[in-house]
Design a protein around this motif. Structure first.
Motif, PDB file in Angstrom:
ATOM      1  N   THR A  48       1.092 -46.429 -20.775  1.00  0.00           N
ATOM      2  CA  THR A  48      -0.089 -45.932 -20.649  1.00  0.00           C
ATOM      3  C   THR A  48      -1.087 -47.001 -20.290  1.00  0.00           C
ATOM      4  O   THR A  48      -1.735 -47.038 -18.938  1.00  0.00           O
ATOM      5  N   ILE A  91      -2.995 -40.377 -19.497  1.00  0.00           N
ATOM      6  CA  ILE A  91      -2.316 -39.516 -20.609  1.00  0.00           C
ATOM      7  C   ILE A  91      -2.069 -38.175 -20.398  1.00  0.00           C
ATOM      8  O   ILE A  91      -0.893 -37.618 -20.824  1.00  0.00           O
ATOM      9  N   HIS A  94       1.079 -38.200 -18.272  1.00  0.00           N
ATOM     10  CA  HIS A  94       2.455 -38.336 -18.841  1.00  0.00           C
ATOM     11  C   HIS A  94       2.915 -37.283 -19.713  1.00  0.00           C
ATOM     12  O   HIS A  94       3.888 -37.105 -20.131  1.00  0.00           O
ATOM     13  N   PHE A 105       1.377 -41.045 -26.037  1.00  0.00           N
ATOM     14  CA  PHE A 105       0.934 -41.613 -24.845  1.00  0.00           C
ATOM     15  C   PHE A 105      -0.410 -42.510 -25.165  1.00  0.00           C
ATOM     16  O   PHE A 105      -1.032 -42.743 -24.149  1.00  0.00           O
TER      17      PHE A 105
END
Length: 237
Positions: A48, A91, A94, A105
């Motif tokens: 991240t 974030i 993901h 994440f």
């Protein structure tokens, strides 16, 4: 935050388990001499934080009409908003299967610096995309492993200290942390920004074998032991 400027320090250890320990830089700087200097530090999921830095870096090199850039925003507040929005986007990108998955994440960031026309400012940016700003009441931020080094900062911080004293304070704080937690280790990256300089002057890395750091670590341990020995003993009845 000091009267002299802003000080930043980060370690370089990341780990995904006891047998998977790596070293990565957690501090990134952007600057346009005479106009702005920005420093970003990260803690949390490595994928991240690296994605956030890469996106911000790419945008800073793109024409202004293609994407917003940290090198074009008019204020540090707008820079913090841009970083926060980028973190939230990464974030969400993901993990799109619910809040429980997205927590894997998560990352937390510290952004500080100065843009011409405004004062130096320091922000703590949360994974949810919101952020808070440092002030006289809350003059420093920590991300990652905070509990072991925080008492040193709370007891010894002085806004009037110079950069040399700040280096000593931060190294002692980190040394106290790494002695108690294997997820923190040297080398340590630092950036000391002087108010209104609008350029990077004091930036570098302290390696684990640095003579000054080792003398400081040994001296701090000896001083603690000597202080403990000087305190009155408890009397057993």
């Amino acid at each position: 935050m000091l009267e002299k400027g802003l000080v930043f320090m980060s370690d370089t250890r990341t780990n995904a388990g006891f047998d998977n320990i790596s070293k990565f830089r957690k501090m990134t700087t952007w600057d346009t001499p005479g106009d702005r200097v920005l420093t970003l530090m990260s803690a949390g999921n490595l994928a991240t934080t690296q994605a956030v830095v890469s996106i911000l870096d790419e945008r800073s090199k793109s024409p202004e009409d293609r994407a917003p850039s940290l090198l074009a925003v008019p204020s540090m507040f707008q820079a913090a908003r841009m970083v926060a929005e980028t973190l939230r986007e990464v974030i969400d990108g993901h993990a799109n299967v619910g809040q429980r998955a997205s927590s894997t994440f998560h990352a937390t960031l510290i952004l500080g610096g100065q843009i011409a026309g405004g004062p130096p400012r320091l922000f703590l940016i949360y994974p949810e995309g919101n952020f808070i700003e440092a002030s006289e009441d809350t003059p420093f931020f920590q991300v990652g492993e905070t509990k072991y080094g925080r008492p040193i900062l709370v007891r010894a911080y002085d806004p009037e200290m110079g950069f040399e004293e700040a280096m000593k304070l931060l190294l002692v704080s980190f040394d106290s942390t790494l002695k108690a937690n294997l997820t923190v280790a040297a080398p340590f990256d630092f950036h000391f920004y002087e108010t209104d300089s609008l350029e990077i002057r004091h930036k570098g890395r302290i390696e684990a074998e640095d003579p000054y750091y080792n003398d400081l670590s040994q001296g701090w341990g000896d001083a603690l032991k000597a202080t403990l020995d000087s305190l009155p003993d408890y009397t057993m009845e």
